[in-house]
Design a protein around this motif. Structure first.
Motif: not given
Length: 191
Positions: A105-115, A140-151, A86-88
């Motif tokens: 993942x079973x749902x496809x590729x997932x991008x994680x981040x650590x920062x 830092x500004x942490x955003x969640x796009x479309x409920x799934x992608x962390x930036x 998971x992202x941290x």
């Protein structure tokens, strides 16, 4: 307020050296010698999280003070992203860094981040721990796009200046006013 190793020092001190006074209570019933009370977090409606417990943002991103430390810029982020599923977001190292990893993942590729967003303390060697710290000020500004992608966008602060989009933000030193109001001369630069 996510407590870190420095905040944990008060409780450790009370446990190790002043156990007879650690249970003193405030007239309202809460412990008088705990940071929540000393900082007035209840009155400010600020929730605190004890060290080393994490806080989960959006039930998917772990926000922690951090305990992993690797030397060299980016090394801690690379380690943290390599051992988690998971992202941290973490602090502790006082540096700005970010690393990404793509997992299947079973749902496809997932991008994680650590920062780590960096720190807001002085980075000129005044803060104990190092006379030549490899630290960077930032947020830092942490955003969640479309409920799934962390930036995570890192905003660097250099010499009291930061760039956010096309805006230059310029800070000012409040230390002289704080010293006048509180008498805390330790806030002033060393001479």
């Amino acid at each position: 307020y996510l407590y870190g190793n420095h905040e944990a020092r008060l409780a450790k001190y009370l446990d190790d050296r002043a156990a007879e006074i650690k249970h003193i209570t405030h007239p309202a019933g809460q412990k008088a010698l705990c940071l929540d009370t000393i900082l007035g977090l209840d009155q400010l409606e600020v929730q605190s999280v004890d060290y080393p417990k994490p806080y989960w943002l959006w039930n998917k991103i772990e926000v922690e003070h951090g305990r992993t430390v690797r030397g060299g810029g980016g090394a801690t982020a690379a380690r943290v992203v390599s051992v988690n599923e998971h992202s941290v977001i973490y602090g502790h190292i006082h540096r700005q860094e970010i690393a990404h990893r793509t997992v299947d993942t079973p749902q496809g590729k997932r991008e994680l981040l650590a920062g780590s967003p960096g720190c807001l303390c002085r980075v000129d060697g005044f803060v104990p721990g190092s006379d030549r710290p490899d630290w960077q000020q930032g947020v830092g500004i942490l955003s969640l796009v479309d409920g799934q992608d962390e930036h995570l966008d890192l905003i660097r602060i250099q010499n009291g200046k930061a760039v956010l989009g096309n805006m230059l933000l310029v800070g000012r030193d409040y230390a002289p006013e704080l010293v006048e109001a509180t008498g805390a001369k330790a806030l002033l630069p060393r001479e």
